[in-house]
Design a protein around this motif. Structure first.
Motif, short mmCIF file in Angstrom:
data_model
loop_
_atom_site.label_atom_id
_atom_site.label_comp_id
_atom_site.label_asym_id
_atom_site.label_seq_id
_atom_site.Cartn_x
_atom_site.Cartn_y
_atom_site.Cartn_z
N ASN A 98 0.82 -1.23 0.00
CA ASN A 98 0.00 0.00 0.00
C ASN A 98 0.84 1.27 0.00
O ASN A 98 0.53 2.26 0.67
N VAL A 99 1.93 1.22 -0.74
CA VAL A 99 2.78 2.40 -0.88
C VAL A 99 2.05 3.41 -1.78
O VAL A 99 1.46 3.04 -2.81
N ASN A 100 2.09 4.65 -1.38
CA ASN A 100 1.40 5.72 -2.12
C ASN A 100 2.33 6.26 -3.21
O ASN A 100 3.24 7.04 -2.92
N PHE A 101 2.10 5.82 -4.46
CA PHE A 101 3.00 6.23 -5.53
C PHE A 101 2.25 6.29 -6.86
O PHE A 101 1.18 5.70 -7.03
N GLU A 102 2.86 6.99 -7.81
CA GLU A 102 2.40 7.03 -9.20
C GLU A 102 3.51 6.49 -10.07
O GLU A 102 4.67 6.88 -9.92
N TYR A 103 3.16 5.59 -10.98
CA TYR A 103 4.16 5.03 -11.89
C TYR A 103 4.18 5.86 -13.17
O TYR A 103 3.14 6.10 -13.80
#
Length: 326
Positions: A108-113
Motif C-alpha cells: 500500500n505504498v502511495n506512488f504514481e508510476y
C-alpha cells in the motif's frame, strides 16, 4: 558483389531527427547507426526475447537485485506521508520494474508510476497491461526522449528515477556525464536516481551475452536495416551482412556491428543518398560499456551526484547504483 541501383533524387532537407541521424551515420567514416533506433514493434519483441536468454546475464542479475532489495528500495520514501513518483526511463514492458510495482502495491505504498520510452508502441502496450493486471495503479506514460519527458513531469513531488538495464553503457563517458548533469537539473533535493551498471568481468561471459547461440541478437541488429528499408525506401539486403560482436577488457567496451559480406551499394530513396560499402566494412550499431566501481564513483562525482549506495547481485556482475544530487 557490386549491385546496380537506380538514380536517387537528393534530399533538400531532412525532416526528422531519425532521417538526419541515419544520413549522418551512413555517410560517415566509419559508418554507424544509433542504437536507440533499434526499437520498433519487431525490435521491441526481439529485445524482450534477448532479455530472457540464458546468455544475457544482465537481466537475471538485475532481477535478483530488485527482488533482494525491494523492501529496502520501498523504504527510501517510507518516512514521507506524501505520494512519490516512480519514473522509469526506458520502461519497455516493465519486466523488471514490475517487481517493485507488485511490492509497492502489496505494501500500500502511495506512488504514481511514470514509464518513459521512446517507443510509443511500448508505452501503449505497457499501460494496457498494467491497467488490466493492477487496476488501482496510478500510471502516466510518456512516449518521449528521456530528458524531454523529465522536463514535462518536473514538479515538487518526490521521485525515484529508474534507469535500469545498463542502458548507460550505450553512452560515451562525455555523453554519460552530460546526460546525468541534465537529469540533475530536473531533480529536487530529495529525489533519487537508481542506475543499472554492468560491471567488468570475464571476457567470454560478456561476448556470449551479445552473440547468443539462437541468433536473436543478430536478428535484433539486422532489424535496424529492415526498419530503414521500410521507413526510407532503402534496399538493404540483410543476408549480405554479418553480426560482429567484440569486447575490449581495458576500456570495458562491448561493441556490436554489421559487416558487409561484399562490395555493395545501397540506395536510400527517401533520404536521397547512395552509400557504398566495401567487403568487410562495418556499420557500428552499439557500444555497451562495462564499468569498474571506481569509474562509477568518478562518473557520479563529475556529474554532480553522490553515491548513496551500490546494490549487487550475488556474483557482483551488476550493480544498481543509487545516487542523490549534490
Amino acid at each position: 558483389m557490386n549491385n546496380e541501383i537506380k538514380e536517387v533524387e537528393p534530399l533538400a532537407q531532412p525532416i526528422s531527427v531519425f532521417e538526419s541521424d541515419v544520413t549522418e551515420g551512413l555517410t560517415a567514416s566509419p559508418k554507424f547507426l544509433k542504437s536507440k533506433y533499434f526499437y520498433d514493434k519487431t525490435g521491441d519483441k526481439l529485445f524482450q526475447q534477448i532479455m530472457e536468454l540464458r546468455e544475457y546475464y544482465l537481466t537475471n542479475c538485475e532481477l535478483e537485485i530488485l527482488n533482494s532489495h525491494k523492501e529496502h528500495i520501498a523504504a527510501y520514501f517510507k518516512g514521507s506521508q506524501e505520494p512519490f513518483q516512480l519514473v522509469d526511463l526506458g520502461a519497455g514492458n516493465a519486466y523488471k520494474t514490475k517487481i517493485l510495482l507488485q511490492h509497492f502495491i502489496k505494501k500500500n505504498v502511495n506512488f504514481e508510476y511514470v514509464p518513459v520510452d521512446i517507443s510509443e508502441n511500448a508505452i501503449e502496450k505497457l499501460t494496457f497491461d498494467l491497467k488490466k493486471h493492477f487496476p488501482k495503479i496510478q500510471i502516466s506514460g510518456y512516449s518521449k526522449e528521456y530528458l524531454d519527458a523529465l522536463r514535462l513531469i518536473k514538479n515538487e513531488t518526490p521521485k525515484l528515477i529508474l534507469f535500469l538495464g545498463a542502458s548507460i553503457g550505450n553512452f560515451s563517458r562525455t555523453e554519460a556525464e552530460d546526460f546525468f548533469k541534465q537529469i540533475s537539473r530536473q531533480m529536487n533535493a530529495e529525489d533519487l536516481l537508481c542506475i543499472g551498471f554492468d560491471l567488468k568481468k570475464d571476457t567470454q561471459i560478456i561476448l556470449d551475452a551479445y552473440n547468443d547461440a539462437r541468433g536473436i541478437t543478430k536478428k535484433f541488429n539486422l532489424n535496424l536495416l529492415t526498419k530503414i528499408n521500410r521507413e526510407f525506401n532503402a534496399d538493404f539486403k540483410t543476408d549480405t551482412f554479418e553480426h560482429v560482436p567484440s569486447y575490449d577488457p581495458h576500456s570495458g567496451e562491448a561493441r556490436s556491428a554489421l559487416r558487409s559480406k561484399f562490395n555493395q551499394k545501397i540506395a536510400i530513396q527517401k533520404l536521397g543518398v547512395v552509400i557504398e560499402l566495401k567487403e568487410g566494412e562495418l556499420i557500428h550499431t552499439e557500444i555497451s560499456k562495462k564499468y569498474a566501481l571506481s569509474e562509477i564513483k568518478s562518473l557520479a562525482e563529475n556529474s554532480g551526484f553522490q553515491i548513496v549506495e551500490n546494490l549487487f547481485d550475488k556474483h557482483h556482475y551488476f550493480t544498481n547504483s543509487v545516487w542523490r544530487k549534490n
